[in-house]
Scaffold this motif. Sequence first.
Motif: not given
Length: 889
Positions: A496-501, A777-785
């Motif tokens: 998950x940390x890699x995914x967030x990065x 806020x992080x969910x926006x980045x994850x979903x977008x990726x």
Amino acid sequence: MALWLYRLGRFSAHRAWLVIVAWAVIMGLVGGAAALFMGTMTNNFQIPGTETQQMADKLQADLPEASGGSGTVVFTSTDGLALTPAQEKAISAALATATSVPTVKGVIDPFETTANLEDSQAKLADGAKALKAGEAQLADGKKALDASAAQLADGQAKLDAGQSQLDAQKAQIAALPAGSPQAAAASAQLTAAQAQLDEQKAQLTAGQAQLAAGQSKYEASAKELDTKKAELATGQRSADAASGLRFVSENGKAAIGQVQFSESMNAVTPANRQLLQDKLNTLDSSGVTVDYSKEIVEDVSSLFGIAEVVGIAVAAAVLIIMLGTLVAAGLPLVMALVGVGIGVGGTMALTGVIEMSSISPMLALMLGLAVGIDYSLFIVNRHRQQLLAGMEMRESIAKATGTSGNAVLFAGLTVVIALAALSVTGLPFLSILGLAAAATVAVAVLIALSLTPAILSLMGRRVLSKRTWARNASERKAHDAGATGLSVGESAARDEAKDVARSARGWGGLVTRHPVIALVTAVLALVVVAIPATGLRLALPDGGSEPVDSSAFKAYSITGANFGEGMNGPIIVVGSLPAGLTQQSATVLNLDVTDQLRKVPNVKAAIPVSVSKNLRTAVYQVIPAEGPASASTVQVVHDLRSEGAAIQAEHHVSIGLTGQTAANVDVSAKLGAALPPYLAIVVGLSLILLILVFRSILVPVLATAGFLLSLVAAFGGVVAVYQWGWLGGIFDVPHPGAVLSFLPIILIGVLFGLAMDYQVFIASGMREAFVHGQNAKQAVRTGFKHAAPVVTAAAIIMTSVFSGFIFSHLTMVRPLGFALAFGVLIDAFVVRMTIIPAAMHLLGKSAWWIPKWLDKILPDVDVEGAKLVSLTDAAPASKNTEPEPATAG
């Protein structure tokens, strides 16, 4: 819904050949129906209940000879000089042969018409001379009669004086003694004088009778002269009116022939149109160039051209680059073609019983290709990711259908509803157009949800290239090596940390790091692009919008240059005459009406054309100063209708307008009036559906606001290119003009559906990440990726397919193809992939707020397919492969 689709996907994967055969049978039946029952299409956009339709019906009933379609043929010399007498004879002979073409009722020979007009003018001149001579002769007779009357009056006075003198003498004789010699002599003298006087009276009476006969003859001649004078005046007025309508140019270099058909142009078959052209094209050997108006050469039977094939080729290239194998790339294309074959085939089969505009199957084709490719791509992409994560093949197919297929179903439903909602406009041709396109999209959805899983089952591991399998094995080996010694929880946290990065990199990371700048810049850019939309003007296409090398454009241009632009779009006025008229009084009344019609600004000519046998219905032709799609001609139509009240008051004639030019104005006005309520319906629908899907208030508001921004920006682009002529050389717009009148309402329906597609694929991944515990806020980045790659590919594919129609052989489709391509490009990359993530990042957790009472009553549609997570242990445990059922699809 996700569970039902999961079962459908599993059934299709296990019964692949049954599903394939079923769809093959359906396609065969539809193809057979299209071949057997296909009729002719039309570009007639009449609307029942309008004045133009009412007047057309009146003409059909009262003056059937004036009804039916017509087209013009323009003749010029190949050397650019004036037509020679020999060429004129050849043209007349060729036009005479055109009457042998089925459904051709008659032709107007320009040279015969001009000769007749000149002959009439010569006869009028001779008549004027004869009238002048008659008036002089009548004046001489009047002088002779007056002299005779004066002479007779003088004779009458002398006779009266003589009689008085005799009467006095009689009194004197009576006073003399009776029988006296004086009395006898005087009496004899008086008798002789009386006899002489009586003889003179008889002569005078004869002269008076002769004078009366001469007076009667004079009055009859004067009356006859007045009649001839009135007829000559009427003839001169008719000739003067007709002189405003020329069929041979003043320089003699161009001539216009008119072909009258016994049926409407929409009913004239392509074969008969071609036969007419074959008859007239023989003039090439005489050095005559023949060009035809749009009505004659227009053939809407062909749907597919080279440009459309290029668009599909670009889409195929994008699929190959994204999927890495021809087999996988070919699957969405095949699914799209099957869907289009069934959807468009069914539409064509109905053309035999339903009057359908040519753009109906074109729009169905355009949308069927675009959404058919995209919808299958979403499921294929999800299935590929699950296979790489280690899921069993058929289970992966079922789960991809239940997750990505769920999003496909919802997205397709929005497109279908938006298109079907065109029926609420009350415009029959638009309702048919919307329903045809909606049916094709519905077929594309069904194929994506059933046939795609079946084909994937047969493809097996070939859906991924050997290189991809090898790279995945290497990556999994490296991952497992790095996770050595870690617990399951620690390994998941590490992944998950890699995914967030990773989510902080790329475009999504850039937008969310500077959300205010991204949001303001994107909105301002769209506002600037939308500025031209304030000058939007709607009309239906004419010959001036055809390709410059086409016969229709050449005919339009030659006519405008030699006879005036208005000759390309005459306005037909139908008059209802009062009862009790004679032929002469009806002629004079019709000339009075046309005199008043000519007073309308920008009217170049107005002439009476024909009158019914009962003298109750008349037809007038009005030639405007400019072309049929110009703003001034639109105003002429309105002014003519306004003048109707004055004509009714002064001449007791009620008028109405018909013909293609007036019909185009009416259609555009109706479409413009239908636009606001339709937009309100679509916007309201988007809010309700998105609230249901995302269980949020602000996300639907953002999605709808983004759709409106995309819409006005697309309008701005269309106006700039097709109305103002910007970049006209690139998009083959040599003569910019008004925008296709039904483009806005179609663009609203289609773009709404496609925008909601991308909104679902982008926002559902964000919601899923948020629901699974990530901060907003992080969910926006994850979903977008997770969503960005497939949405990017889908948008490029859809834009490529639509762009292929920008250079379509059907000119009417070109601006629509541009509007859809430009709108999708803006909506996908500026709105959904810039404005939406930036705005949602700024909103944070409040983006997902919804009143508790509303949350309780809303049904759970599970568009993310979360209920499928626990169905199988084959799903990977790691966080980076779980959360994207919809975003991957």
